[in-house]
Scaffold this motif. Structure first.
Motif, PDB file in Angstrom:
ATOM      1  N   SER A  33      33.254  38.509  51.891  1.00  0.00           N
ATOM      2  CA  SER A  33      32.870  37.675  53.017  1.00  0.00           C
ATOM      3  C   SER A  33      32.232  36.413  52.464  1.00  0.00           C
ATOM      4  N   MET A  34      33.030  35.631  51.769  1.00  0.00           N
ATOM      5  CA  MET A  34      32.527  34.562  50.918  1.00  0.00           C
ATOM      6  C   MET A  34      32.244  33.246  51.641  1.00  0.00           C
ATOM      7  N   ALA A  35      31.752  33.325  52.841  1.00  0.00           N
ATOM      8  CA  ALA A  35      31.349  32.145  53.602  1.00  0.00           C
ATOM      9  C   ALA A  35      32.555  31.314  54.001  1.00  0.00           C
ATOM     10  N   ALA A  36      32.294  30.102  54.430  1.00  0.00           N
ATOM     11  CA  ALA A  36      33.346  29.300  55.051  1.00  0.00           C
ATOM     12  C   ALA A  36      34.196  28.525  54.053  1.00  0.00           C
ATOM     13  N   THR A  37      33.771  28.481  52.793  1.00  0.00           N
ATOM     14  CA  THR A  37      34.540  27.747  51.789  1.00  0.00           C
ATOM     15  C   THR A  37      35.957  28.307  51.671  1.00  0.00           C
ATOM     16  N   ALA A  38      36.934  27.409  51.568  1.00  0.00           N
ATOM     17  CA  ALA A  38      38.322  27.848  51.385  1.00  0.00           C
ATOM     18  C   ALA A  38      38.489  28.295  49.938  1.00  0.00           C
ATOM     19  N   TRP A  39      38.622  29.597  49.746  1.00  0.00           N
ATOM     20  CA  TRP A  39      38.713  30.146  48.402  1.00  0.00           C
ATOM     21  C   TRP A  39      40.141  30.142  47.897  1.00  0.00           C
ATOM     22  N   PRO A  40      40.347  29.771  46.636  1.00  0.00           N
ATOM     23  CA  PRO A  40      41.683  29.926  46.044  1.00  0.00           C
ATOM     24  C   PRO A  40      42.059  31.401  46.025  1.00  0.00           C
ATOM     25  N   ALA A  41      43.339  31.672  46.186  1.00  0.00           N
ATOM     26  CA  ALA A  41      43.799  33.060  46.130  1.00  0.00           C
ATOM     27  C   ALA A  41      43.466  33.664  44.776  1.00  0.00           C
ATOM     28  N   GLN A  42      43.056  34.911  44.797  1.00  0.00           N
ATOM     29  CA  GLN A  42      42.754  35.605  43.549  1.00  0.00           C
ATOM     30  C   GLN A  42      44.016  35.776  42.716  1.00  0.00           C
ATOM     31  N   LYS A  43      43.909  35.525  41.420  1.00  0.00           N
ATOM     32  CA  LYS A  43      45.007  35.783  40.493  1.00  0.00           C
ATOM     33  C   LYS A  43      44.730  37.111  39.801  1.00  0.00           C
ATOM     34  N   THR A  44      45.575  38.086  40.036  1.00  0.00           N
ATOM     35  CA  THR A  44      45.342  39.437  39.543  1.00  0.00           C
ATOM     36  C   THR A  44      46.345  39.804  38.470  1.00  0.00           C
ATOM     37  N   TYR A  45      45.861  40.475  37.434  1.00  0.00           N
ATOM     38  CA  TYR A  45      46.727  41.046  36.409  1.00  0.00           C
ATOM     39  C   TYR A  45      46.532  42.559  36.393  1.00  0.00           C
ATOM     40  N   THR A  46      47.637  43.277  36.307  1.00  0.00           N
ATOM     41  CA  THR A  46      47.598  44.732  36.191  1.00  0.00           C
ATOM     42  C   THR A  46      48.357  45.141  34.933  1.00  0.00           C
ATOM     43  N   GLY A  47      47.674  45.795  34.013  1.00  0.00           N
ATOM     44  CA  GLY A  47      48.288  46.205  32.748  1.00  0.00           C
ATOM     45  C   GLY A  47      47.239  46.331  31.663  1.00  0.00           C
ATOM     46  N   ARG A  48      47.670  46.371  30.404  1.00  0.00           N
ATOM     47  CA  ARG A  48      46.728  46.471  29.287  1.00  0.00           C
ATOM     48  C   ARG A  48      46.159  45.099  28.940  1.00  0.00           C
ATOM     49  N   ALA A  49      44.891  45.099  28.570  1.00  0.00           N
ATOM     50  CA  ALA A  49      44.216  43.896  28.087  1.00  0.00           C
ATOM     51  C   ALA A  49      43.433  44.264  26.834  1.00  0.00           C
ATOM     52  N   PHE A  50      43.163  43.268  26.008  1.00  0.00           N
ATOM     53  CA  PHE A  50      42.292  43.521  24.868  1.00  0.00           C
ATOM     54  C   PHE A  50      41.125  42.548  24.873  1.00  0.00           C
ATOM     55  N   ASP A  51      40.036  42.965  24.255  1.00  0.00           N
ATOM     56  CA  ASP A  51      38.942  42.031  23.982  1.00  0.00           C
ATOM     57  C   ASP A  51      38.554  42.169  22.521  1.00  0.00           C
ATOM     58  N   THR A  52      38.180  41.051  21.943  1.00  0.00           N
ATOM     59  CA  THR A  52      37.751  41.015  20.551  1.00  0.00           C
ATOM     60  C   THR A  52      36.684  39.948  20.423  1.00  0.00           C
ATOM     61  N   CYS A  53      35.914  40.014  19.352  1.00  0.00           N
ATOM     62  CA  CYS A  53      34.728  39.167  19.266  1.00  0.00           C
ATOM     63  C   CYS A  53      35.074  37.678  19.275  1.00  0.00           C
ATOM     64  N   THR A  54      35.858  37.242  18.301  1.00  0.00           N
ATOM     65  CA  THR A  54      36.256  35.844  18.209  1.00  0.00           C
ATOM     66  C   THR A  54      37.662  35.679  18.758  1.00  0.00           C
ATOM     67  N   ALA A  55      37.859  34.722  19.618  1.00  0.00           N
ATOM     68  CA  ALA A  55      39.200  34.480  20.153  1.00  0.00           C
ATOM     69  C   ALA A  55      40.166  34.238  18.991  1.00  0.00           C
TER      70      ALA A  55
END
Length: 275
Positions: A33-55
């Motif tokens: 319920s994010m107030a009256a501001t027109a919010w950009p549509a959410q961009k969703t990813y479904t699948g595997r992701a990785f994280d690591t310390c340094t890009a």
């Protein structure tokens, strides 16, 4: 492995001691319920992701574009960020996005006063709200400078702490609420990375859901690539593309001649909108 949030040793000590689809995300009503501001549509990813310390370097990211992972989490800022980011620039983000990667922004903000770690920035009960707002403004500035547009999520990295310490937990929830509300006021979506036994549990089980993040990324190192079958809380929480699950850590993997030590994640949640 290089320092990643906490050092690997500290992360295990903390763990032990704590006992491409476009959609409108669900999460808590406080976010949707994010107030009256027109919010950009959410961009969703479904699948595997990785994280690591340094890009990783751009050449490594191109070599790793094999289909196993489709998204990468990057540490965009925070005084407690545990490593340098020589590759992480606006040009890198744009190039990585152009090759098909989804990008997950992660911000290592101040940590709880009762946390057992050497993180240089902490909040207290009296400073939690102001530090949360200040951290969020910095996170938005960092994300924007990297080309991550309004409507993108920013995941707040909250390491393990003793959630049975009421004063500490209350201060942490105040900090998280202030961070999330400030993000929302800047038209960025709120998310939180935390441990299923502590920091993520504090968010999922809080009686008062006001201004809590609408996306939850939980660390549960059970090696199960899922955001549903091992979800630790009520199945009605964080539905409709609002969950990430870090299910394996410190995995040394080689693709295209590039070896990187990563954490694996099952992902069904928003990712950055790149522009």
């Amino acid at each position: 492995m290089s320092r990643h949030r906490l050092s690997r040793k500290s992360r295990y000590i903390a763990w032990a001691t704590t006992g491409v689809v476009v959609a409108a995300g669900a999460g808590f009503a406080a976010q949707t319920s994010m107030a009256a501001t027109a919010w950009p549509a959410q961009k969703t990813y479904t699948g595997r992701a990785f994280d690591t310390c340094t890009a990783p370097s751009l050449s490594a990211m191109k070599a790793w574009r094999t289909g196993f992972y489709g998204a990468a989490a990057v540490y965009i800022g925070g005084k407690n960020r545990g490593c340098a980011q020589p590759n992480l620039t606006k040009s890198w983000v744009k190039s990585v996005n152009a090759t098909g990667w989804k990008v997950i922004p992660l911000y290592v903000g101040a940590q709880p006063p009762c946390q057992k770690s050497a993180n240089p920035e902490r909040f207290t009960s009296s400073t939690a709200a102001s530090v949360g707002a200040s951290n969020a403004r910095d996170a938005v500035a960092k994300a924007s400078a990297l080309g991550m547009k309004a409507g993108s999520p920013i995941y707040l990295n909250m390491e393990s702490y003793d959630i049975t310490d009421k004063a500490c937990n209350d201060a942490t929830l105040t900090y998280v609420r202030s961070f999330t509300k400030t993000l929302r006021n800047a038209t960025y979506r709120g998310g939180l990375y935390g441990f299923s036994s502590s920091s993520a549990a504090a968010i999922a089980t809080a009686a008062n859901k006001t201004d809590l993040p609408g996306n939850l990324w939980y660390a549960l190192w059970d090696k199960k690539n899922t955001t549903t079958t091992d979800w630790p809380w009520k199945p009605t929480q964080y539905t409709n593309h609002s969950r990430g699950h870090q299910y394996m850590v410190n995995s040394k993997e080689t693709r295209g001649g590039h070896a990187i030590t990563v954490d694996r994640n099952a992902w069904d949640a928003p990712v950055a909108i790149i522009g």
